[in-house]
Design an enzyme around this catalytic site. Structure first.
Site, mmCIF file in Angstrom:
data_model
loop_
_atom_site.group_PDB
_atom_site.id
_atom_site.type_symbol
_atom_site.label_atom_id
_atom_site.label_comp_id
_atom_site.label_asym_id
_atom_site.label_seq_id
_atom_site.Cartn_x
_atom_site.Cartn_y
_atom_site.Cartn_z
ATOM 1 N N ASP A 20 0.871 -1.162 0.000
ATOM 2 C CA ASP A 20 0.000 0.000 0.000
ATOM 3 C C ASP A 20 0.918 1.225 0.000
ATOM 4 O O ASP A 20 2.093 1.124 0.371
ATOM 5 C CB ASP A 20 -0.885 -0.034 1.245
ATOM 6 C CG ASP A 20 -1.704 1.218 1.436
ATOM 7 O OD1 ASP A 20 -2.420 1.617 0.502
ATOM 8 O OD2 ASP A 20 -1.606 1.816 2.532
ATOM 9 N N ASP A 22 -0.321 5.108 0.754
ATOM 10 C CA ASP A 22 -0.700 6.121 1.737
ATOM 11 C C ASP A 22 -0.734 5.561 3.156
ATOM 12 O O ASP A 22 -1.370 4.536 3.413
ATOM 13 C CB ASP A 22 -2.077 6.700 1.400
ATOM 14 C CG ASP A 22 -2.107 7.421 0.071
ATOM 15 O OD1 ASP A 22 -1.033 7.843 -0.402
ATOM 16 O OD2 ASP A 22 -3.207 7.570 -0.503
ATOM 17 N N ASP A 192 -1.349 -0.508 6.065
ATOM 18 C CA ASP A 192 -1.756 -0.013 7.378
ATOM 19 C C ASP A 192 -3.208 -0.279 7.704
ATOM 20 O O ASP A 192 -3.618 -0.141 8.855
ATOM 21 C CB ASP A 192 -1.523 1.502 7.463
ATOM 22 C CG ASP A 192 -2.492 2.279 6.574
ATOM 23 O OD1 ASP A 192 -3.332 3.029 7.098
ATOM 24 O OD2 ASP A 192 -2.419 2.116 5.336
#
Length: 242
Positions: A20, A22, A192
């Site tokens: 990922d 961001d 996250d």
């Protein structure tokens, strides 16, 4: 913060990593806040009928577009473009003028969206990992790694919309596996978000690493769906896995 590494499932040999972007490789919150401010100011200053528009006005318009087309959220860039286009056509602009206006607004948005400072530790970690296994990026967002120095670490970058439905749907995970040509069970996805990254990866057969750099707890997290294979508190902990 001390580095932590917790294992919850058996971890297979890692043949490739997917990431990922961001809030996994950099702090995205200040980027989004600044981008929204600059985008709103651009629209207010360049389009007279929109000079009094505020964030809630744009949120209502995007909600209207999603109500009419629920699948639009898979492509956040197209969704934003359509919102600007619709606002302009409702305020007296013809189709060509509204399209040109939406294009200019998105060019401004793209500039600010990719004004990202990447921590040196992220560069060092990705460099170390890339020497051992291929890396790829899978993102629901619209930041452009080519503009903030991360693109060269990745064999390819997949983004929702052009490359499939948004995570946690399996479209981009499956596309990544096919391009990497590594078995699903030997790819480690790092992210996250417990829903889009962890649950999405695990459900399609990948291994999942949750980066928990905000000291959250799996036992109390409301968005916890499936256990990751491993939890880390700092990105550089990944180098212990190779």
């Amino acid at each position: 913060m001390c580095s932590t590494l917790h294992f919850y499932r058996p971890l297979n040999a890692i043949g490739a990593f997917t990431f990922d972007l961001d809030d996994t490789l950099y702090d995205n919150h200040p980027v989004i806040m600044r981008t929204e401010r600059e985008s709103l100011a651009f629209l207010q200053q360049n389009f007279e009928p929109l000079r009094d528009w505020q964030s809630p006005d744009w949120q209502r318009l995007r909600a209207e577009l999603r109500s009419e087309n629920p699948e639009i959220y898979h492509d956040v860039t197209a969704w934003r473009w359509q919102a600007v286009h619709l606002a302009l056509t409702r305020n007296g602009f013809n189709h060509a003028q509204a399209s040109a206006g939406a294009d200019s607004a998105m060019e401004n948005f793209a500039y600010w969206r990719s004004q990202i400072t990447v921590p040196e530790s992220t560069h060092k970690t990705l460099q170390a990992l890339a020497e051992k296994a291929p890396l790829a990026a899978i993102t629901n967002g619209n930041a452009d790694p080519n503009l903030f120095g991360l693109a060269d670490y990745f064999a390819f970058i997949l983004r929702s919309g052009p490359d499939g439905r948004a995570k946690p749907y399996n479209d981009m995970y499956c596309a990544a596996q096919q391009r990497l040509n590594v078995p699903m069970g030997n790819i480690l996805h790092v992210g996250d978000d417990l829903t889009t990254d962890v649950a999405g990866a695990v459900r399609c057969g990948m291994q999942a690493c949750w980066i928990n750099d905000r000291e959250r707890s799996l036992t109390t997290a409301s968005d916890s769906r499936l256990l990751p294979h491993v939890e880390i508190s700092r990105l550089d902990s990944l180098t212990a896995l190779i």
